[in-house]
Design an enzyme around this catalytic site. Sequence first.
Site, mmCIF file in Angstrom:
data_model
loop_
_atom_site.group_PDB
_atom_site.id
_atom_site.type_symbol
_atom_site.label_atom_id
_atom_site.label_comp_id
_atom_site.label_asym_id
_atom_site.label_seq_id
_atom_site.Cartn_x
_atom_site.Cartn_y
_atom_site.Cartn_z
ATOM 1 N N CYS A 285 42.506 48.418 45.772
ATOM 2 C CA CYS A 285 43.949 48.228 45.605
ATOM 3 C C CYS A 285 44.290 47.991 44.141
ATOM 4 O O CYS A 285 45.356 48.379 43.668
ATOM 5 C CB CYS A 285 44.433 47.055 46.452
ATOM 6 S SG CYS A 285 44.436 47.425 48.200
ATOM 7 N N CYS A 438 39.611 37.709 26.299
ATOM 8 C CA CYS A 438 39.263 36.912 27.477
ATOM 9 C C CYS A 438 37.754 37.006 27.625
ATOM 10 O O CYS A 438 37.039 37.030 26.623
ATOM 11 C CB CYS A 438 40.021 37.397 28.710
ATOM 12 S SG CYS A 438 39.667 39.102 29.160
#
Length: 480
Positions: A285, A438
């Site tokens: 998804c 990150c």
Amino acid sequence: MAKVLIPTPLRQYADKRDSVELTGATVAEVLGALTTQYPDLRKQIYNDEGKLRSFVNVYLNDEDIRYLKKEATSVASNDTLSIVPSIAGGSTGVATPPATLSNDEILRHSRHLIMPEVGIEGQLKLKNAKVLLVGAGGLGAPLGLYLSAAGIGRIGVVDFDVVDFTNLQRQVIHGTKDVGRKKLDSASERMRDINPNVQIDRYEVALSSENALEILSGYDLVVDGTDNFPTRYLVNDACVLLKKPNVYGSIFRFEGQATVFAYPGGPCYRCLYPEPPPPGLVPSCAEGGVLGILPGLIGLVQATEAVKLILGAGDPLVGRLLLYDALAMRFRELKLRKSPECPACGDHPTITKLIDYQQFCGIPQHQPAPEPGLAQGEIDPVDVKKKIDRGDRFLLIDVREPHEYQICNIPYARLIPLGELPKRVHELDSAIEIVAHCKSGVRSAKACDFLRQAGFRKVKNMKGGIVAWSDKVDPRVPKY
Ligand code: ZN
């Protein structure tokens, strides 16, 4: 004369007697006679308004009077009234299944109780049920909300993810204020708000071959709300091995599927798909997208099946694969058969213990090396280091979580977790170049997108994150 049995904790208020013979036409009259004879007992059984205290149950013979006609229930001679207070003790750690519903629960679940298919008996089944929810994401959101509301007594939730802005389009158990929080925290807070009677067991882990059997064994049934093939097969095999029903649902774009696997006599996921598709063939998804409403509908089909299985009501979705096409607004049903050749539940199973599901699904154990070269808007960690050494005027922001910052960090960087970025965006100067990093570059790419949408023009994503920094710039920085 009716006999009233006095429980051990209350005998100290009744001359240490274990039973008393009393006269009275109704439960109220007998209890009135009892508390007239022993006034100290009155305070224990009744509250200041003269109502039976909620932790005291009274049984007429073996019926709980709250489900009869309460204290107006008539009492015949030779009847036995038992006073049964709730007891906090017990050192085994094994909770006794609740035998009754509290008055609050009766009121809360009244729309269930007045249905003959549920009633007190059914509601008690729900209260005594233990359901494990694997994943607190798209499917887990409606499941968590409705299973709590339905009065499932104990719900285990397995999730180690953090809420981000892209989740909010469908994961309605989390709110905008929860962005950056653990999904476990935000989901259990919401579930407890809906129904404080639910016991929520939190598992902040990735379900794995090492922990799955232990975690699943504590539950009556499993609801699979995961989003990847390794976990699907893991949940399936663990459910088959433990003989626990697996309420399955899956979603992609506008289409969903649901069924119940590993039900006695029914097929399992491997009967349907003995082997996973090669990695990358079926997009997730996250890659392919999903209509936000879709997991709501499929999750509620799963919740319905879970409740039906607990109640033993209706026809479970066993041996039937429900297909839903939201664009056509059409439901179809395919027959599923248990395969005698199934490696998990067939006549000669080869899956007799859990395996390495990452390997089974062809997923490499470690992240593949990043593609060489830089995409637009990216900067190499080596060039970031040069900028720092040169004393360039720019801002390096670390958009990871504080606990990750504690594991390792680039001293020059300022910590602004991704979830806090929207409310802290005013701390940033759009005139100065901003580099975001990150762990591996995915969250910082989101941060860069957010900043660009917020009007920042000079924004770059440090490619590969602090992991690449460790590889290319400073090997002392630990990788995690
Ligand atoms: Zn099977």
